[in-house]
Design a protein around this motif. Sequence first.
Motif, PDB file in Angstrom:
ATOM      1  N   ARG A 264      49.916  26.348   8.774  1.00 37.67           N
ATOM      2  CA  ARG A 264      49.591  25.150   9.554  1.00 37.67           C
ATOM      3  C   ARG A 264      50.466  25.037  10.796  1.00 37.67           C
ATOM      4  O   ARG A 264      50.049  24.487  11.809  1.00 37.67           O
ATOM      5  CB  ARG A 264      49.773  23.896   8.697  1.00 37.67           C
ATOM      6  CG  ARG A 264      48.620  23.725   7.744  1.00 37.67           C
ATOM      7  CD  ARG A 264      48.739  22.401   7.026  1.00 37.67           C
ATOM      8  NE  ARG A 264      48.223  22.539   5.673  1.00 37.67           N
ATOM      9  CZ  ARG A 264      48.153  21.544   4.810  1.00 37.67           C
ATOM     10  NH1 ARG A 264      48.574  20.352   5.146  1.00 37.67           N
ATOM     11  NH2 ARG A 264      47.672  21.744   3.613  1.00 37.67           N
ATOM     12  N   ALA A 265      51.707  25.532  10.690  1.00 39.93           N
ATOM     13  CA  ALA A 265      52.601  25.474  11.845  1.00 39.93           C
ATOM     14  C   ALA A 265      52.135  26.438  12.931  1.00 39.93           C
ATOM     15  O   ALA A 265      52.296  26.174  14.127  1.00 39.93           O
ATOM     16  CB  ALA A 265      54.029  25.813  11.418  1.00 39.93           C
ATOM     17  N   LEU A 266      51.527  27.540  12.502  1.00 42.88           N
ATOM     18  CA  LEU A 266      51.077  28.552  13.456  1.00 42.88           C
ATOM     19  C   LEU A 266      49.806  28.105  14.189  1.00 42.88           C
ATOM     20  O   LEU A 266      49.621  28.413  15.376  1.00 42.88           O
ATOM     21  CB  LEU A 266      50.821  29.879  12.718  1.00 42.88           C
ATOM     22  CG  LEU A 266      50.412  31.096  13.559  1.00 42.88           C
ATOM     23  CD1 LEU A 266      51.514  31.457  14.552  1.00 42.88           C
ATOM     24  CD2 LEU A 266      50.118  32.295  12.650  1.00 42.88           C
ATOM     25  N   GLN A 283      59.528  36.354  25.362  1.00 45.80           N
ATOM     26  CA  GLN A 283      60.810  35.735  25.016  1.00 45.80           C
ATOM     27  C   GLN A 283      61.209  36.033  23.571  1.00 45.80           C
ATOM     28  O   GLN A 283      62.184  35.485  23.062  1.00 45.80           O
ATOM     29  CB  GLN A 283      60.738  34.220  25.239  1.00 45.80           C
ATOM     30  CG  GLN A 283      60.788  33.849  26.714  1.00 45.80           C
ATOM     31  CD  GLN A 283      60.331  32.426  26.970  1.00 45.80           C
ATOM     32  OE1 GLN A 283      60.000  31.691  26.042  1.00 45.80           O
ATOM     33  NE2 GLN A 283      60.321  32.029  28.231  1.00 45.80           N
ATOM     34  N   GLY A 284      60.426  36.838  22.890  1.00 47.74           N
ATOM     35  CA  GLY A 284      60.803  37.289  21.548  1.00 47.74           C
ATOM     36  C   GLY A 284      60.282  36.409  20.432  1.00 47.74           C
ATOM     37  O   GLY A 284      60.695  36.539  19.279  1.00 47.74           O
ATOM     38  N   GLY A 285      59.396  35.491  20.753  1.00 49.36           N
ATOM     39  CA  GLY A 285      58.807  34.677  19.692  1.00 49.36           C
ATOM     40  C   GLY A 285      58.921  33.193  19.968  1.00 49.36           C
ATOM     41  O   GLY A 285      59.260  32.782  21.076  1.00 49.36           O
ATOM     42  N   ARG A 298      59.715  30.098  12.164  1.00 52.88           N
ATOM     43  CA  ARG A 298      60.029  31.037  13.228  1.00 52.88           C
ATOM     44  C   ARG A 298      58.899  32.071  13.303  1.00 52.88           C
ATOM     45  O   ARG A 298      58.517  32.669  12.290  1.00 52.88           O
ATOM     46  CB  ARG A 298      61.383  31.673  12.874  1.00 52.88           C
ATOM     47  CG  ARG A 298      61.822  32.825  13.656  1.00 52.88           C
ATOM     48  CD  ARG A 298      62.759  32.391  14.789  1.00 52.88           C
ATOM     49  NE  ARG A 298      62.543  33.373  15.854  1.00 52.88           N
ATOM     50  CZ  ARG A 298      62.440  33.086  17.128  1.00 52.88           C
ATOM     51  NH1 ARG A 298      62.569  31.845  17.544  1.00 52.88           N
ATOM     52  NH2 ARG A 298      62.239  34.023  18.008  1.00 52.88           N
ATOM     53  N   PHE A 299      58.334  32.254  14.477  1.00 56.70           N
ATOM     54  CA  PHE A 299      57.265  33.244  14.659  1.00 56.70           C
ATOM     55  C   PHE A 299      57.741  34.318  15.620  1.00 56.70           C
ATOM     56  O   PHE A 299      58.164  34.016  16.736  1.00 56.70           O
ATOM     57  CB  PHE A 299      55.994  32.571  15.168  1.00 56.70           C
ATOM     58  CG  PHE A 299      55.456  31.552  14.202  1.00 56.70           C
ATOM     59  CD1 PHE A 299      54.876  31.960  13.004  1.00 56.70           C
ATOM     60  CD2 PHE A 299      55.569  30.190  14.458  1.00 56.70           C
ATOM     61  CE1 PHE A 299      54.408  31.031  12.088  1.00 56.70           C
ATOM     62  CE2 PHE A 299      55.095  29.256  13.549  1.00 56.70           C
ATOM     63  CZ  PHE A 299      54.515  29.682  12.364  1.00 56.70           C
ATOM     64  N   SER A 300      57.674  35.557  15.164  1.00 54.81           N
ATOM     65  CA  SER A 300      58.147  36.681  15.972  1.00 54.81           C
ATOM     66  C   SER A 300      57.114  37.002  17.052  1.00 54.81           C
ATOM     67  O   SER A 300      55.975  36.506  17.018  1.00 54.81           O
ATOM     68  CB  SER A 300      58.345  37.903  15.085  1.00 54.81           C
ATOM     69  OG  SER A 300      57.077  38.345  14.618  1.00 54.81           O
ATOM     70  N   GLY A 301      57.529  37.849  17.991  1.00 51.30           N
ATOM     71  CA  GLY A 301      56.604  38.314  19.011  1.00 51.30           C
ATOM     72  C   GLY A 301      55.369  38.946  18.390  1.00 51.30           C
ATOM     73  O   GLY A 301      54.252  38.768  18.865  1.00 51.30           O
ATOM     74  N   GLU A 302      55.574  39.647  17.262  1.00 56.14           N
ATOM     75  CA  GLU A 302      54.436  40.303  16.595  1.00 56.14           C
ATOM     76  C   GLU A 302      53.452  39.286  16.011  1.00 56.14           C
ATOM     77  O   GLU A 302      52.240  39.455  16.105  1.00 56.14           O
ATOM     78  CB  GLU A 302      54.941  41.227  15.481  1.00 56.14           C
ATOM     79  CG  GLU A 302      55.223  42.645  15.959  1.00 56.14           C
ATOM     80  CD  GLU A 302      56.197  43.374  15.051  1.00 56.14           C
ATOM     81  OE1 GLU A 302      56.058  43.242  13.814  1.00 56.14           O
ATOM     82  OE2 GLU A 302      57.100  44.038  15.589  1.00 56.14           O
ATOM     83  N   ASP A 303      53.995  38.216  15.404  1.00 59.11           N
ATOM     84  CA  ASP A 303      53.117  37.154  14.883  1.00 59.11           C
ATOM     85  C   ASP A 303      52.237  36.614  16.004  1.00 59.11           C
ATOM     86  O   ASP A 303      51.040  36.389  15.828  1.00 59.11           O
ATOM     87  CB  ASP A 303      53.949  35.976  14.337  1.00 59.11           C
ATOM     88  CG  ASP A 303      54.760  36.365  13.115  1.00 59.11           C
ATOM     89  OD1 ASP A 303      54.330  37.271  12.388  1.00 59.11           O
ATOM     90  OD2 ASP A 303      55.831  35.756  12.909  1.00 59.11           O
TER      91      ASP A 303
END
Length: 313
Positions: A264-266, A283-285, A298-303
């Motif tokens: 839900r946060a995403l 910026q790396g996420g 926390r969401f990474s650049g890949e996410d």
Amino acid sequence: MQQRLSPNETNPAGLAFSTGPMNSDRLIQGMAEGGDFRIIAAQTTNTVETARQLLDLAPVATDALGRALTGSLLLARLLDKNVKHQYVTLRFEGNGPLGVIIAEANVAGSARGFVANPVPQDVGLDVSRAIGRGLLTVVRGTPPAGKPYTSQITLEGGGVAQDLTRYLAGSEQIASAVLLGVLNRRDGVAAAGGIVVQGFPHASPESIDRIERRIREAPPLSTLLDKMRIEDVVATVFHGCQYKQIDSSFNVPLSYSCSCSRERALAPLALFSPDELREMIDQGGSEVVCQFCGRKYRFSGEDLLALHANPDA
Ligand SMILES: [Zn+2]
């Protein structure tokens, strides 16, 4: 120093505030005047104290949100139409320094809330002025199916309990009285709770008279809640009105709990434009903080890249 009710677990004096069944937050139900009135009451001390700690609320914000949370828990039960998942959201949008206040509860006894400005500059304000005048939106629904039912009334500066009483009379056609109280001490919430009384259409004029008089003459709820458990508070307020509590096996345990999740946060991030997402990825996420409980996702650049590549996901 009031150490007795300290929420601080390292404080040995805090042991007096046990969370055993008699001190746990709970909703109780009863009848008065031989069935002319339905009474629902809640002890919400721990729920409100949890909100204060999670959201770093100043005392006046604790007072306002505590009343709103208690009100939402009472309304979720009062307006229950035998729907297991019903929730009630109260959204106060007043012109006072606290800004928007949201309190949300479901019929199962979970509540969560939010205050836009949890630490107003003027700490001496009372709750009604801290909320101010504006609009109260009440939403109730049953996710995932079912269209939510929304209604709005004006906030007239009389306090949360009065606003909810007017909402029930106007939008829900329920003759009722709502009493709410929060008692703050320097080190936290000492007591919080509320009562809602619903008068049935068949109520006799004499019983209405007696109940109204008892409500008028009742001392502030917070002072009663400080001295006794919710069962005794209700019995004290409605003495002489044939008050009977329904079996305690029907009690509902109450707590502050947030239904947020990583998924839900995403989801809201998908609303950003590809350019904005690109910038976050560079910026790396990104980090999303839940406004109801402070949990950080926390969401990474890949996410974000996955979101970027598949915007409908
Ligand atoms: Zn949360």
